[in-house]
Motif scaffolding. Structure first.
Motif, short mmCIF file in Angstrom:
data_model
loop_
_atom_site.label_atom_id
_atom_site.label_comp_id
_atom_site.label_asym_id
_atom_site.label_seq_id
_atom_site.Cartn_x
_atom_site.Cartn_y
_atom_site.Cartn_z
N ARG A 258 41.71 41.98 44.89
CA ARG A 258 40.48 41.49 44.24
C ARG A 258 40.23 40.03 44.56
O ARG A 258 39.12 39.63 44.85
CB ARG A 258 40.58 41.64 42.73
CG ARG A 258 40.25 42.99 42.22
CD ARG A 258 40.08 42.95 40.71
NE ARG A 258 38.71 42.69 40.32
CZ ARG A 258 38.36 41.87 39.34
NH1 ARG A 258 39.25 41.18 38.68
NH2 ARG A 258 37.09 41.73 39.03
N ALA A 259 41.27 39.23 44.46
CA ALA A 259 41.10 37.80 44.72
C ALA A 259 40.59 37.59 46.15
O ALA A 259 39.69 36.79 46.40
CB ALA A 259 42.42 37.05 44.51
N PHE A 260 41.15 38.37 47.07
CA PHE A 260 40.73 38.26 48.46
C PHE A 260 39.29 38.74 48.62
O PHE A 260 38.46 38.07 49.25
CB PHE A 260 41.68 39.07 49.35
CG PHE A 260 41.28 39.10 50.80
CD1 PHE A 260 41.33 37.94 51.57
CD2 PHE A 260 40.83 40.27 51.39
CE1 PHE A 260 40.95 37.96 52.91
CE2 PHE A 260 40.46 40.29 52.73
CZ PHE A 260 40.51 39.14 53.48
N SER B 151 36.77 36.31 47.12
CA SER B 151 36.63 35.10 47.93
C SER B 151 35.95 35.40 49.26
O SER B 151 35.24 34.56 49.81
CB SER B 151 38.01 34.48 48.20
OG SER B 151 38.75 34.38 47.02
#
Lengths: 64, 182
Positions: free
Chosen positions: B19-21, B24
């Motif tokens: 998710r973070a990837f 971003s």
């Protein structure tokens, strides 16, 4: 990426004006900010529908 | 370590980083969650192709970035965001973003070409090696190095990070020493 795309990219990279490597301090400052951004996102709870998706599939009888 | 985990357990553990990837990379929460959902569905559907003992996280990253670039090719105009407009409505609520810096970072990221953006995220935020990043991105280490150098310079320009280091007399020397250090 295909080989020709890669060649095109390499050509584009080399035809541009060479930029000096950015200094370590700048790299570090940037890395710190990237990690800070990541930490905020990772701290968010994972949306329920992801868990639901996995549970659903977990309960499905294996095809193998 | 992760190799000992059951595949489903390894997938669950991989989600926050996916998710973070994705957030971003896309600069858009809804799009990121769709991307993660597609990745999980695809990963689960092709679990027999996953090689036990390798990194589930890396495998899922590979699926995710391939999905992203496929849809990027399809909807090129929609995703190109030279003015950081998509980034304006990004994921992190303002009260959580805290520093103005992070807002700047997100709009600067949105201005990078996607392949430079992903390289910067894998190496700068995930702390992956050039080799692993190259494997995930289906290219070679040299290309990843070019992308990351260009991404860093551009972001540093956009965010005014160059000012972090004063233009002292040893700056050129440091920059030169830096060359090849990675």
């Amino acid at each position: 990426m295909t080989v020709s795309e890669e060649k095109n990219e390499a050509a584009a990279l080399s035809s541009e004006q060479p930029k000096p490597m950015i200094p370590r301090l700048v790299q570090d400052a940037l890395g710190e900010r990237l990690r800070a951004m990541y930490d905020i996102i990772k701290a968010e709870p994972v949306p329920d529908h992801f868990w639901a998706l996995l549970q659903q599939i977990d309960q499905r009888p294996s095809k193998e | 370590m992760t190799a000992a985990l059951e595949p489903h357990e390894a997938i669950l553990k991989a989600i926050p980083r996916l998710r973070a990837f994705a957030i971003s990379l896309t600069g858009d929460l809804d799009r990121a969650d769709d991307l993660v959902q597609d990745t999980l569905t695809k990963g689960l559907g092709h679990l027999h192709q996953f090689q036990p003992g390798t990194s589930m996280q890396a495998w899922l990253f590979t699926i995710l970035r391939n999905q992203f670039h496929t849809s990027y090719r399809k909807k090129k105009r929609e995703i190109e965001d030279p003015d950081g407009i998509i980034a304006e409505r990004v994921a992190i609520p303002p009260e959580q973003a805290g520093h103005l810096d992070l807002q700047d970072l997100r709009s600067a990221l949105a201005k990078l070409p996607p392949k430079q953006r992903e390289a910067l995220l894998f190496i700068g935020a995930e702390g992956m090696s050039y080799e692993e990043t190259a494997r995930i991105c289906g290219t070679n280490v040299g290309t990843i190095k070019s992308r990351i150098n260009r991404a860093r310079s551009r972001i540093a320009d956009l965010m005014g990070l160059d000012g972090v280091e004063d233009a002292g007399p040893d700056r050129i020397v440091k920059a030169a020493l830096q060359e090849g250090a990675d």
